[in-house]
Design a protein around this motif. Structure first.
Motif, PDB file in Angstrom:
ATOM      1  N   ILE A  96       0.843  -1.202   0.000  1.00 61.54           N
ATOM      2  CA  ILE A  96       0.000   0.000   0.000  1.00 61.54           C
ATOM      3  C   ILE A  96       0.876   1.248   0.000  1.00 61.54           C
ATOM      4  O   ILE A  96       0.554   2.248  -0.661  1.00 61.54           O
ATOM      5  CB  ILE A  96      -0.927  -0.001   1.235  1.00 61.54           C
ATOM      6  N   PHE A  97       1.981   1.202   0.730  1.00 63.19           N
ATOM      7  CA  PHE A  97       2.927   2.323   0.788  1.00 63.19           C
ATOM      8  C   PHE A  97       3.414   2.684  -0.615  1.00 63.19           C
ATOM      9  O   PHE A  97       3.477   3.867  -0.970  1.00 63.19           O
ATOM     10  CB  PHE A  97       4.101   1.937   1.689  1.00 63.19           C
ATOM     11  N   LEU A  98       3.734   1.686  -1.418  1.00 63.40           N
ATOM     12  CA  LEU A  98       4.213   1.941  -2.784  1.00 63.40           C
ATOM     13  C   LEU A  98       3.123   2.585  -3.642  1.00 63.40           C
ATOM     14  O   LEU A  98       3.405   3.505  -4.431  1.00 63.40           O
ATOM     15  CB  LEU A  98       4.679   0.628  -3.428  1.00 63.40           C
ATOM     16  N   PHE A  99       1.880   2.118  -3.493  1.00 67.93           N
ATOM     17  CA  PHE A  99       0.774   2.707  -4.244  1.00 67.93           C
ATOM     18  C   PHE A  99       0.581   4.176  -3.871  1.00 67.93           C
ATOM     19  O   PHE A  99       0.359   5.027  -4.744  1.00 67.93           O
ATOM     20  CB  PHE A  99      -0.523   1.928  -3.986  1.00 67.93           C
ATOM     21  N   GLU A 100       0.675   4.482  -2.586  1.00 70.56           N
ATOM     22  CA  GLU A 100       0.484   5.867  -2.156  1.00 70.56           C
ATOM     23  C   GLU A 100       1.646   6.747  -2.614  1.00 70.56           C
ATOM     24  O   GLU A 100       1.458   7.924  -2.922  1.00 70.56           O
ATOM     25  CB  GLU A 100       0.326   5.930  -0.644  1.00 70.56           C
ATOM     26  N   CYS A 101       2.849   6.199  -2.679  1.00 71.46           N
ATOM     27  CA  CYS A 101       3.993   6.944  -3.242  1.00 71.46           C
ATOM     28  C   CYS A 101       3.687   7.345  -4.682  1.00 71.46           C
ATOM     29  O   CYS A 101       3.936   8.489  -5.097  1.00 71.46           O
ATOM     30  CB  CYS A 101       5.261   6.092  -3.200  1.00 71.46           C
ATOM     31  N   ALA A 102       3.142   6.413  -5.449  1.00 69.67           N
ATOM     32  CA  ALA A 102       2.790   6.694  -6.847  1.00 69.67           C
ATOM     33  C   ALA A 102       1.733   7.784  -6.921  1.00 69.67           C
ATOM     34  O   ALA A 102       1.797   8.673  -7.777  1.00 69.67           O
ATOM     35  CB  ALA A 102       2.289   5.422  -7.519  1.00 69.67           C
ATOM     36  N   SER A 103       0.758   7.740  -6.025  1.00 70.50           N
ATOM     37  CA  SER A 103      -0.308   8.746  -6.008  1.00 70.50           C
ATOM     38  C   SER A 103       0.248  10.135  -5.733  1.00 70.50           C
ATOM     39  O   SER A 103      -0.068  11.104  -6.436  1.00 70.50           O
ATOM     40  CB  SER A 103      -1.348   8.376  -4.951  1.00 70.50           C
ATOM     41  N   ALA A 104       1.087  10.255  -4.702  1.00 69.84           N
ATOM     42  CA  ALA A 104       1.634  11.560  -4.317  1.00 69.84           C
ATOM     43  C   ALA A 104       2.521  12.140  -5.417  1.00 69.84           C
ATOM     44  O   ALA A 104       2.426  13.325  -5.756  1.00 69.84           O
ATOM     45  CB  ALA A 104       2.424  11.431  -3.008  1.00 69.84           C
ATOM     46  N   ILE A 105       3.372  11.309  -6.006  1.00 75.23           N
ATOM     47  CA  ILE A 105       4.283  11.774  -7.058  1.00 75.23           C
ATOM     48  C   ILE A 105       3.501  12.188  -8.303  1.00 75.23           C
ATOM     49  O   ILE A 105       3.782  13.219  -8.923  1.00 75.23           O
ATOM     50  CB  ILE A 105       5.311  10.686  -7.400  1.00 75.23           C
ATOM     51  N   THR A 106       2.498  11.389  -8.660  1.00 80.49           N
ATOM     52  CA  THR A 106       1.675  11.688  -9.844  1.00 80.49           C
ATOM     53  C   THR A 106       0.976  13.031  -9.707  1.00 80.49           C
ATOM     54  O   THR A 106       0.967  13.844 -10.639  1.00 80.49           O
ATOM     55  CB  THR A 106       0.632  10.583 -10.056  1.00 80.49           C
ATOM     56  N   ALA A 107       0.374  13.283  -8.537  1.00 80.36           N
ATOM     57  CA  ALA A 107      -0.342  14.540  -8.330  1.00 80.36           C
ATOM     58  C   ALA A 107       0.600  15.730  -8.397  1.00 80.36           C
ATOM     59  O   ALA A 107       0.286  16.755  -9.016  1.00 80.36           O
ATOM     60  CB  ALA A 107      -1.061  14.511  -6.978  1.00 80.36           C
ATOM     61  N   ALA A 108       1.778  15.622  -7.772  1.00 82.68           N
ATOM     62  CA  ALA A 108       2.722  16.741  -7.733  1.00 82.68           C
ATOM     63  C   ALA A 108       3.255  17.080  -9.121  1.00 82.68           C
ATOM     64  O   ALA A 108       3.308  18.255  -9.513  1.00 82.68           O
ATOM     65  CB  ALA A 108       3.871  16.418  -6.788  1.00 82.68           C
ATOM     66  N   THR A 109       3.636  16.072  -9.888  1.00 81.52           N
ATOM     67  CA  THR A 109       4.201  16.332 -11.215  1.00 81.52           C
ATOM     68  C   THR A 109       3.141  16.846 -12.180  1.00 81.52           C
ATOM     69  O   THR A 109       3.424  17.694 -13.022  1.00 81.52           O
ATOM     70  CB  THR A 109       4.853  15.063 -11.776  1.00 81.52           C
ATOM     71  N   ASN A 110       1.907  16.344 -12.069  1.00 83.31           N
ATOM     72  CA  ASN A 110       0.843  16.798 -12.964  1.00 83.31           C
ATOM     73  C   ASN A 110       0.472  18.243 -12.689  1.00 83.31           C
ATOM     74  O   ASN A 110       0.180  19.008 -13.604  1.00 83.31           O
ATOM     75  CB  ASN A 110      -0.383  15.906 -12.823  1.00 83.31           C
ATOM     76  N   ARG A 111       0.492  18.622 -11.432  1.00 83.97           N
ATOM     77  CA  ARG A 111       0.179  20.006 -11.071  1.00 83.97           C
ATOM     78  C   ARG A 111       1.184  20.954 -11.720  1.00 83.97           C
ATOM     79  O   ARG A 111       0.815  21.995 -12.271  1.00 83.97           O
ATOM     80  CB  ARG A 111       0.198  20.145  -9.546  1.00 83.97           C
ATOM     81  N   ASP A 112       2.468  20.604 -11.691  1.00 74.94           N
ATOM     82  CA  ASP A 112       3.494  21.452 -12.299  1.00 74.94           C
ATOM     83  C   ASP A 112       3.265  21.598 -13.799  1.00 74.94           C
ATOM     84  O   ASP A 112       3.509  22.651 -14.379  1.00 74.94           O
ATOM     85  CB  ASP A 112       4.886  20.864 -12.041  1.00 74.94           C
TER      86      ASP A 112
END
Length: 251
Positions: A96-112
């Motif tokens: 689950i930790f790995l999935f949430e890492c993907a979620s956080a990184i995806t949101a941050a990069t897409n916002r930029d």
């Protein structure tokens, strides 16, 4: 490790998992808020195919609730002092930790990508506003609502409609320099001064651009999914470390 020390470590594991469970449930709620899109700006990101902020929110919905359930299981495993149950807990939490890492990184990069500058949002507005396609209708409806509610016009300013070629300009030509939603309204939502607005009289139209508002909303979504998700990850990481120590001390 002595029995007393092991009991203290067990209590610490239980407390950390209880806090992580609450944090996971909060992440679940926050991610639902983003996925529901209360500000109704999804078409602006969706039309470009860069809707990863919302995809990340759906991942966070899953991981937030999964953290909650797994932490409850971890408390049960700690109380049972079972190495098999604790190992199962650690494996599930790590996944689950790995999935949430993907979620956080995806949101941050897409916002930029979306709000690094106004050019992408402006290009979509000029291309799709007043277009008859399904995407065009969605974008038109979104921009009409934003311009009217936020009292703004264009991405950077009303000049966007004059300086660049657009579907709106091709459709309406010299009849309208900008959409009527750029015009100030009376209390009954009627256009205040239609003729004055059409010729660009500043006292009858909205002169500020809408990009700042769009940027702020997408940034709120990103903070909710990415940075709150990151803080939950740090808590879970610390919880996992303590739990691993507890696991190694079990017989």
């Amino acid at each position: 490790m002595g029995a007393g020390a092991l009991t203290c470590l067990m209590i610490l594991v239980i407390v950390l998992n209880a806090i992580a469970a609450a944090a996971g449930l909060a992440l679940f709620a926050v991610a639902i808020w983003v996925a529901v899109d209360g500000y109704k700006l999804y078409p602006i990101s969706g039309v470009s195919g860069k809707d990863d902020i919302f995809a990340a929110a759906w991942i966070a919905i899953f991981t937030g609730f999964a953290f909650f359930l797994t932490c409850i299981f971890g408390i049960f495993a700690a109380l049972k002092r079972s190495r098999a149950l604790m190992l199962a807990y650690l494996i599930i939490m790590f996944i689950i930790f790995l999935f949430e890492c993907a979620s956080a990184i995806t949101a941050a990069t897409n916002r930029d990508y979306l709000v690094g500058n106004s050019n992408l949002v402006k290009k979509q507005m000029l291309q799709y506003y007043a277009d008859s396609s399904t995407q065009g209708k969605q974008i038109t409806q979104t921009w009409n609502r934003v311009m009217e509610q936020v009292e703004c016009c264009g991405a950077d300013s009303p000049k966007d409609w004059l300086e660049y070629n657009s579907t709106f300009k091709q459709t309406f030509g010299p009849t309208y320099l900008w959409p009527l939603n750029c015009c100030q309204r009376l209390s009954n939502f009627e256009v205040k001064d239609r003729e004055g607005c059409l010729v660009g009289k500043s006292s009858t139209m909205f002169t500020k651009g809408c990009f700042q508002y769009i940027e702020s909303v997408l940034s709120r979504y990103t903070w909710a999914v990415s940075w709150y998700g990151f803080s939950v990850l740090m808590l879970v990481f610390f919880t996992l470390l303590i739990t691993m120590i507890y696991y190694m001390q079990l017989d």
